[in-house]
Design a protein around this motif. Structure first.
Motif, PDB file in Angstrom:
ATOM      1  N   ARG A  68      -9.264 -14.464  -6.811  1.00  0.00           N
ATOM      2  CA  ARG A  68      -9.557 -15.005  -5.592  1.00  0.00           C
ATOM      3  C   ARG A  68     -10.227 -16.179  -5.505  1.00  0.00           C
ATOM      4  NH1 ARG A  68     -11.895 -14.739  -0.698  1.00  0.00           N
ATOM      5  NH2 ARG A  68     -13.724 -13.396  -1.480  1.00  0.00           N
ATOM      6  N   GLN A  69     -11.467 -15.837  -6.104  1.00  0.00           N
ATOM      7  CA  GLN A  69     -12.331 -17.084  -5.994  1.00  0.00           C
ATOM      8  C   GLN A  69     -11.921 -18.345  -6.840  1.00  0.00           C
ATOM      9  OE1 GLN A  69     -15.171 -17.299  -4.300  1.00  0.00           O
ATOM     10  NE2 GLN A  69     -15.297 -15.003  -3.691  1.00  0.00           N
ATOM     11  N   GLN A  70     -10.920 -18.181  -7.801  1.00  0.00           N
ATOM     12  CA  GLN A  70     -10.542 -19.327  -8.606  1.00  0.00           C
ATOM     13  C   GLN A  70      -9.355 -20.033  -7.754  1.00  0.00           C
ATOM     14  OE1 GLN A  70      -8.763 -18.159 -12.094  1.00  0.00           O
ATOM     15  NE2 GLN A  70      -8.154 -20.468 -12.886  1.00  0.00           N
ATOM     16  N   ALA A  71      -8.718 -19.295  -6.859  1.00  0.00           N
ATOM     17  CA  ALA A  71      -7.609 -19.707  -6.277  1.00  0.00           C
ATOM     18  C   ALA A  71      -8.506 -20.539  -4.971  1.00  0.00           C
ATOM     19  CB  ALA A  71      -6.746 -18.859  -5.510  1.00  0.00           C
ATOM     20  N   GLY A  72      -9.658 -20.097  -4.669  1.00  0.00           N
ATOM     21  CA  GLY A  72     -10.462 -20.946  -3.353  1.00  0.00           C
ATOM     22  C   GLY A  72     -10.897 -22.305  -4.149  1.00  0.00           C
ATOM     23  N   LEU A  73     -11.333 -22.254  -5.435  1.00  0.00           N
ATOM     24  CA  LEU A  73     -11.977 -23.458  -5.854  1.00  0.00           C
ATOM     25  C   LEU A  73     -10.918 -24.458  -6.171  1.00  0.00           C
ATOM     26  CD1 LEU A  73     -14.353 -21.931  -8.835  1.00  0.00           C
ATOM     27  CD2 LEU A  73     -14.979 -23.105  -6.616  1.00  0.00           C
ATOM     28  N   ILE A  74      -9.805 -24.106  -6.571  1.00  0.00           N
ATOM     29  CA  ILE A  74      -8.488 -24.995  -6.784  1.00  0.00           C
ATOM     30  C   ILE A  74      -8.015 -25.508  -5.432  1.00  0.00           C
ATOM     31  CG2 ILE A  74      -6.010 -24.959  -7.492  1.00  0.00           C
ATOM     32  CD1 ILE A  74      -6.498 -22.836  -9.719  1.00  0.00           C
ATOM     33  N   ALA A  75      -8.092 -24.852  -4.291  1.00  0.00           N
ATOM     34  CA  ALA A  75      -7.755 -25.222  -3.015  1.00  0.00           C
ATOM     35  C   ALA A  75      -8.849 -26.240  -2.579  1.00  0.00           C
ATOM     36  CB  ALA A  75      -7.613 -24.082  -2.098  1.00  0.00           C
ATOM     37  N   ASP A  76     -10.090 -26.014  -2.815  1.00  0.00           N
ATOM     38  CA  ASP A  76     -11.150 -27.220  -2.378  1.00  0.00           C
ATOM     39  C   ASP A  76     -10.855 -28.491  -3.349  1.00  0.00           C
ATOM     40  OD1 ASP A  76     -12.302 -25.614  -0.609  1.00  0.00           O
ATOM     41  OD2 ASP A  76     -13.761 -24.696  -1.984  1.00  0.00           O
ATOM     42  N   LEU A  77     -10.629 -28.448  -4.348  1.00  0.00           N
ATOM     43  CA  LEU A  77     -10.164 -29.378  -5.391  1.00  0.00           C
ATOM     44  C   LEU A  77      -9.017 -30.111  -4.767  1.00  0.00           C
ATOM     45  CD1 LEU A  77     -10.876 -27.898  -8.841  1.00  0.00           C
ATOM     46  CD2 LEU A  77     -12.388 -29.718  -7.684  1.00  0.00           C
ATOM     47  N   ASP A  78      -8.004 -29.525  -4.342  1.00  0.00           N
ATOM     48  CA  ASP A  78      -6.858 -30.105  -3.752  1.00  0.00           C
ATOM     49  C   ASP A  78      -7.209 -30.771  -2.559  1.00  0.00           C
ATOM     50  OD1 ASP A  78      -5.117 -29.160  -5.646  1.00  0.00           O
ATOM     51  OD2 ASP A  78      -4.554 -27.419  -4.681  1.00  0.00           O
ATOM     52  N   GLU A  79      -8.058 -30.355  -1.774  1.00  0.00           N
ATOM     53  CA  GLU A  79      -8.707 -30.820  -0.539  1.00  0.00           C
ATOM     54  C   GLU A  79      -9.230 -32.262  -0.690  1.00  0.00           C
ATOM     55  OE1 GLU A  79     -11.363 -29.995   3.243  1.00  0.00           O
ATOM     56  OE2 GLU A  79     -10.903 -28.317   1.949  1.00  0.00           O
ATOM     57  N   LEU A  80     -10.245 -32.091  -1.788  1.00  0.00           N
ATOM     58  CA  LEU A  80     -10.893 -33.312  -2.315  1.00  0.00           C
ATOM     59  C   LEU A  80      -9.911 -34.462  -2.688  1.00  0.00           C
ATOM     60  CD1 LEU A  80     -14.147 -32.147  -4.178  1.00  0.00           C
ATOM     61  CD2 LEU A  80     -14.053 -33.541  -2.119  1.00  0.00           C
ATOM     62  N   GLU A  81      -8.837 -34.069  -3.461  1.00  0.00           N
ATOM     63  CA  GLU A  81      -8.163 -34.836  -4.088  1.00  0.00           C
ATOM     64  C   GLU A  81      -7.160 -35.552  -2.852  1.00  0.00           C
ATOM     65  OE1 GLU A  81      -4.446 -35.028  -7.230  1.00  0.00           O
ATOM     66  OE2 GLU A  81      -5.271 -33.283  -6.645  1.00  0.00           O
ATOM     67  N   ARG A  82      -6.817 -34.875  -1.639  1.00  0.00           N
ATOM     68  CA  ARG A  82      -6.102 -35.407  -0.727  1.00  0.00           C
ATOM     69  C   ARG A  82      -7.316 -36.380   0.072  1.00  0.00           C
ATOM     70  NH1 ARG A  82      -4.322 -30.103  -0.314  1.00  0.00           N
ATOM     71  NH2 ARG A  82      -5.618 -29.644   1.452  1.00  0.00           N
ATOM     72  N   LEU A  83      -8.309 -36.067   0.214  1.00  0.00           N
ATOM     73  CA  LEU A  83      -9.434 -36.803   0.794  1.00  0.00           C
ATOM     74  C   LEU A  83      -9.230 -38.262   0.125  1.00  0.00           C
ATOM     75  CD1 LEU A  83     -11.522 -37.437   3.163  1.00  0.00           C
ATOM     76  CD2 LEU A  83     -12.935 -36.144   1.718  1.00  0.00           C
ATOM     77  N   ILE A  84      -9.572 -38.192  -1.084  1.00  0.00           N
ATOM     78  CA  ILE A  84      -9.857 -39.301  -1.794  1.00  0.00           C
ATOM     79  C   ILE A  84      -8.581 -39.895  -1.895  1.00  0.00           C
ATOM     80  CG2 ILE A  84     -10.092 -40.371  -4.164  1.00  0.00           C
ATOM     81  CD1 ILE A  84     -11.937 -37.719  -4.677  1.00  0.00           C
ATOM     82  N   GLU A  85      -7.185 -39.514  -2.013  1.00  0.00           N
ATOM     83  CA  GLU A  85      -6.238 -40.472  -1.986  1.00  0.00           C
ATOM     84  C   GLU A  85      -5.882 -41.120  -0.666  1.00  0.00           C
ATOM     85  OE1 GLU A  85      -2.680 -42.069  -3.316  1.00  0.00           O
ATOM     86  OE2 GLU A  85      -4.296 -41.381  -4.446  1.00  0.00           O
ATOM     87  N   THR A  86      -5.904 -40.138   0.414  1.00  0.00           N
ATOM     88  CA  THR A  86      -6.059 -40.798   1.867  1.00  0.00           C
ATOM     89  C   THR A  86      -6.930 -41.888   1.935  1.00  0.00           C
ATOM     90  OG1 THR A  86      -5.164 -38.679   2.543  1.00  0.00           O
ATOM     91  CG2 THR A  86      -5.711 -40.184   4.291  1.00  0.00           C
ATOM     92  N   SER A  87      -8.110 -41.895   1.661  1.00  0.00           N
ATOM     93  CA  SER A  87      -9.041 -42.684   1.861  1.00  0.00           C
ATOM     94  C   SER A  87      -8.826 -44.164   0.839  1.00  0.00           C
ATOM     95  CB  SER A  87     -10.538 -42.469   1.416  1.00  0.00           C
ATOM     96  OG  SER A  87     -10.805 -41.185   2.111  1.00  0.00           O
ATOM     97  N   LEU A  88      -8.287 -43.740  -0.248  1.00  0.00           N
ATOM     98  CA  LEU A  88      -7.841 -45.128  -1.060  1.00  0.00           C
ATOM     99  C   LEU A  88      -6.523 -45.662  -0.462  1.00  0.00           C
ATOM    100  CD1 LEU A  88      -8.083 -43.609  -4.473  1.00  0.00           C
ATOM    101  CD2 LEU A  88      -9.853 -45.433  -3.534  1.00  0.00           C
TER     102      LEU A  88
END
Length: 450
Positions: A263-283
């Protein structure tokens, strides 16, 4: 090493620069006159001959009148007296006339021998008077720099140069003020004062440059403000997922239970996906702001395109009712990918904040195609309907965070719409919530800064 600041030119620099170019203009003008006169004298001798005839016409007339008032027997004595009074030879019946004089006297009362600068006057009874040669007298006359005639010519020339200089300086001052104004504005831009604007141009020559500088400054000011806002917003937005990653990673490392670790691993992956979306949208936003985005425009049938665009959104939101209304044969010349991103942001926004109903429409209105996205949510207050299109702006920060998003979706949608030459606005929907309008003209888009 500190940058050396350029000092704006003052009145002395203005006069010095004007004097330098004015002397060049006047000097070139006088040199041209000298060259033209020299060329006329060399290649067109009759030009100088005409001046010589005008010069000697009065002298010849006086001499002729004296001879006609005197008896023919007294002409030898008269010739000697006139020679003394005029200061150059005057001979009665010279022994031999040059060919130019003999031919010149045919049908005329007097003629000139240019070589010796001598006039020959025809008298009654077949007699002839030689006046000259006058070359030495002419040379002495030319050497008299302060003769009354030359003094008058010099004064007239100086007055003409002064008048020409005053008129030229009047024009020059207008150009100078425009140049100094543009230079002062450029210095402010170099110091980072992008809110400065050049003064209105006084000459038509600098008007296009002034307008271009204003557009450039406005564009730079907008980009700098957007860049600053993005930097501040990103620094704020990145803190939450990074903090969650750090906290989640510590819990993951300390957890022994396999199920909890997953469950903790899934949360880490979700947070990484959120960071990726934020960076992609900003770019994506940064590319559009820099003008690096180019549209691949092509005719697009709106009805099947909208159906394909909405289908995955319907599957992702099974609790939301979607209504799709498209006019017959609506076609627009657009970039399907870019416009799809803009419309998808609007639909996603309607799903998040609506009450379970989303209506999407498309129709042709005159020479434009109008797309609409409506929801039955709380809507957007009238005083915030422009601010919602600002990057990283949240109408309700707590509600937005709970539902995801970074405040860039609507800003991206408006930027893409403007790339197409269209407009994006929001008002109140008959459903009770917000209604977003995208109006796309058929014509090619224009530069919004023009």
């Amino acid at each position: 090493m500190p940058r050396k600041r350029f000092l704006l030119p003052g009145r002395f620099e203005q006069l010095r620069l004007f004097g330098r170019y004015y002397l060049r203009i006047v000097g070139s003008f006088f040199l041209l006159i000298i060259l033209i006169n020299g060329g006329l004298t060399r290649f067109f001798p009759e030009y100088e001959q005409g001046d010589l005839e005008r010069l000697l016409r009065g002298t010849v007339g006086l001499v002729r009148a004296e001879y006609l008032r005197t008896k023919a027997d007294d002409w030898p004595a008269l010739s000697a007296r006139l020679a003394r009074e005029f200061g150059y030879p005057i001979r009665l019946n010279p022994e031999k006339l040059p060919l130019s004089a003999r031919t010149g006297l045919i049908g005329r009362e007097w003629a000139i021998d240019e070589g010796e600068v001598t006039a020959y006057l025809k008298l009654p009874h077949g007699q002839t008077v030689q006046i000259g040669p006058l070359r030495e007298a002419l040379v002495l006359s030319k050497q008299r720099l302060l003769s009354p005639e030359k003094t008058a010519e010099l004064i007239a020339t100086l007055l003409l140069c002064i008048a020409f200089g005053l008129v030229l300086y009047r024009w020059y001052r207008e150009f100078w003020r425009d140049i100094v104004g543009l230079l002062a504005t450029a210095e402010k831009y170099a110091a980072g004062e992008f809110a400065a604007r050049p003064p209105p141009a006084e000459t038509k020559l600098f008007s296009p440059l002034t307008r271009g500088l204003k557009r450039m400054a406005g564009r730079i000011e907008t980009l700098m403000a957007s860049r600053q806002a993005m930097s501040q917003a990103l620094s704020h937005e990145l803190r939450t997922p990074i903090a969650r990653l750090r906290f989640g990673l510590e819990m993951y490392l300390d957890e022994d239970d396999a199920t909890e670790r997953e469950r903790q691993q899934a949360g880490l992956i979700a947070d990484l996906d959120e960071l990726e979306r934020l960076i992609e949208t900003s770019l994506t936003w940064a590319r559009i702001q820099r003008g690096d985005t180019r549209l691949a425009r092509a005719p697009l049938a709106i009805a099947p395109w909208l159906a394909e665009l909405v289908a995955p959104l319907e599957r992702a939101a099974p609790d939301t009712t979607f209504t799709l209304t498209v006019g017959d044969g609506v076609i627009a010349t657009v970039d399907p990918d870019q416009l799809g991103m803009a419309l998808r942001n609007l639909v996603t926004n309607a799903v998040k904040y609506g009450g379970g109903t989303v209506a999407i429409g498309a129709e042709r209105v005159g020479d434009a195609v109008r797309l609409s996205v409506e929801d039955d949510g709380p809507g957007i207050p009238e005083d915030a309907r422009e601010r919602v299109f600002e990057p990283f702006f949240r109408l309700d920060a707590s509600r937005t965070k709970s539902r995801g998003g970074y405040g860039l979706g609507l800003a991206l949608s408006r930027a893409v719409t403007r790339l197409h030459g269209g407009t994006l606005a929001v008002d109140t929907s008959p459903l009770g919530g917000a209604r977003f309008w995208i109006v796309l003209p058929d014509a090619e888009p224009t530069d919004p800064d023009a």
